[in-house]
Design a protein around this motif. Structure first.
Motif, PDB file in Angstrom:
ATOM      1  N   UNK A 110     -45.771  21.925  28.211  1.00 29.99           N
ATOM      2  CA  UNK A 110     -44.744  21.453  28.347  1.00 29.99           C
ATOM      3  C   UNK A 110     -44.469  20.232  29.365  1.00 29.99           C
ATOM      4  N   UNK A 111     -44.899  20.611  30.448  1.00 33.34           N
ATOM      5  CA  UNK A 111     -44.524  19.789  31.706  1.00 33.34           C
ATOM      6  C   UNK A 111     -45.821  18.621  31.769  1.00 33.34           C
ATOM      7  N   UNK A 112     -46.900  18.923  31.758  1.00 30.23           N
ATOM      8  CA  UNK A 112     -48.195  18.054  31.861  1.00 30.23           C
ATOM      9  C   UNK A 112     -48.540  17.548  30.450  1.00 30.23           C
ATOM     10  N   UNK A 127     -45.336  27.205  20.647  1.00 31.44           N
ATOM     11  CA  UNK A 127     -45.322  28.375  19.776  1.00 31.44           C
ATOM     12  C   UNK A 127     -46.493  28.642  18.783  1.00 31.44           C
ATOM     13  N   UNK A 128     -46.808  27.499  18.082  1.00 30.43           N
ATOM     14  CA  UNK A 128     -48.131  27.513  17.108  1.00 30.43           C
ATOM     15  C   UNK A 128     -49.063  27.811  18.064  1.00 30.43           C
ATOM     16  N   UNK A 129     -49.396  27.113  19.290  1.00 33.39           N
ATOM     17  CA  UNK A 129     -50.419  27.496  20.088  1.00 33.39           C
ATOM     18  C   UNK A 129     -50.509  29.052  20.619  1.00 33.39           C
ATOM     19  N   UNK A 130     -49.316  29.452  21.055  1.00 35.95           N
ATOM     20  CA  UNK A 130     -49.424  30.917  21.467  1.00 35.95           C
ATOM     21  C   UNK A 130     -49.045  31.991  20.712  1.00 35.95           C
ATOM     22  N   UNK A 190     -41.448  22.845  21.891  1.00 33.11           N
ATOM     23  CA  UNK A 190     -41.421  24.121  21.881  1.00 33.11           C
ATOM     24  C   UNK A 190     -42.253  24.583  20.632  1.00 33.11           C
ATOM     25  N   UNK A 191     -41.832  24.010  19.452  1.00 35.64           N
ATOM     26  CA  UNK A 191     -42.229  24.327  18.123  1.00 35.64           C
ATOM     27  C   UNK A 191     -43.835  24.235  18.221  1.00 35.64           C
ATOM     28  N   UNK A 238     -40.420  29.512  19.034  1.00 33.72           N
ATOM     29  CA  UNK A 238     -39.812  28.574  19.793  1.00 33.72           C
ATOM     30  C   UNK A 238     -39.003  28.962  20.708  1.00 33.72           C
ATOM     31  N   UNK A 239     -37.958  30.099  20.484  1.00 34.89           N
ATOM     32  CA  UNK A 239     -37.151  30.530  21.348  1.00 34.89           C
ATOM     33  C   UNK A 239     -37.780  31.097  22.510  1.00 34.89           C
TER      34      UNK A 239
END
Length: 306
Positions: A124-126, A135-138, A131-132, A142-143
């Protein structure tokens, strides 16, 4: 097939991602290599976004590796520090957030977070992913990713992020530090160190470093002077851009002995992170050798002044 120019740029970017997630340069490089090998074997016609596919692959590979990487840190003496990396190896660093995200100080703090918290924060930061996508990567919701991000930022909010000077200011202060340390100039060191300065030194059994952080100018100054006097071989010093900041290099006989990363606030050094573990210095040493053929040293005029 990924075009050559895009491949090189993407590979550097993915290394920057893997390094932020692992804090170990050679493991980060291995994760990127494994991701590209997987890409070669994959059904590439099934995806129209190679960058996203590779980002997810590197992220998952790093999460799988993180437990084993952390287990090896029991060999270290003293506080754990990441393996330093030349700034040029880390991919795009166009924003303050991207530069901060590769600092040794932040990587140490991220080591205390869970793997998923670390991954969400970095993505997110770098890298600015929504978030969507994260969420797919992890493979989370998203929440859930949003909660992990806010939890991590709350823990990092009071870390006292310093306002780093520009490169010219960092170089000037680093050179003043070198002049003082080589001359054993206690007053000169006191003038550039903050009252509450802290030194963290990361070594192994055959490298003499402090086992615990040294805190406070009154203790740090004699520690630094004594540590320099213990070095028997002729040492050459240089400066390089490491982890998006200016670092001091110490080398002898063509071997890199240490990378010293100052943290600066208000025109003074508030922290020094000294990486002296030979294994952790290999990546920087190889990068310097590839770029210049040797470990760079200060020019002759400056070395005489030192």
């Amino acid at each position: 097939m990924i075009p050559a120019a895009q491949f090189d740029t993407g590979r550097q970017r993915l290394f920057g991602l893997a390094y932020r997630l692992l804090g170990v340069a050679d493991e980060a490089e291995a994760a990127v290599e494994d991701a590209y090998l997987s890409w070669e074997r994959a059904d590439r016609g099934a995806t129209t976004h190679p960058e996203l596919w590779l980002t997810k692959a590197v992220t998952r590979l790093c999460l799988d590796r993180l437990g084993a990487v952390r287990a090896t840190r029991a060999r270290d003496l003293g506080p754990w520090l990441p393996a330093p990396v030349l700034t040029t190896a880390l991919g795009p660093l166009s924003t303050a957030e991207q530069r901060d995200s590769v600092s040794l100080a932040l990587l140490v703090l991220l080591e205390r977070r869970t793997p998923h918290e670390r991954a969400v924060f970095v993505l997110r930061t770098a890298f600015g992913y929504r978030y969507r996508a994260i969420a797919e990567f992890l493979e989370l919701s998203p929440g859930n990713c949003r909660q992990l991000y806010h939890r991590t930022t709350r823990h990092l909010a009071n870390r006292g992020l310093s306002c780093q000077p520009d490169r010219a200011g960092r170089v000037r202060l680093a050179e003043q530090f070198l002049v003082a340390i080589k001359a054993g100039d206690l007053a000169g060191l006191e003038a550039i160190l903050a009252q509450d300065v802290t030194v963290w030194a990361d070594g192994v059994r055959r490298v003499a470093t402090a086992r615990t952080p040294v805190v406070g100018r009154d203790d740090v100054v004699p520690y630094l002077v004594a540590a320099f006097r213990k070095i028997s071989a002729p040492v050459r010093f240089g400066l390089a851009e490491v982890n998006a900041s200016t670092a001091i290099l110490a080398a002898a006989g063509g071997t890199l002995l240490a990378v010293v990363a100052p943290e600066i606030d208000g025109g003074r050094i508030v922290g020094l992170r000294i990486v002296a573990s030979p294994e952790k210095l290999l990546f920087v040493a190889h990068g310097l050798s590839a770029r210049t053929g040797r470990v760079p040293v200060l020019d002759e005029e400056r070395r005489r002044d030192c």
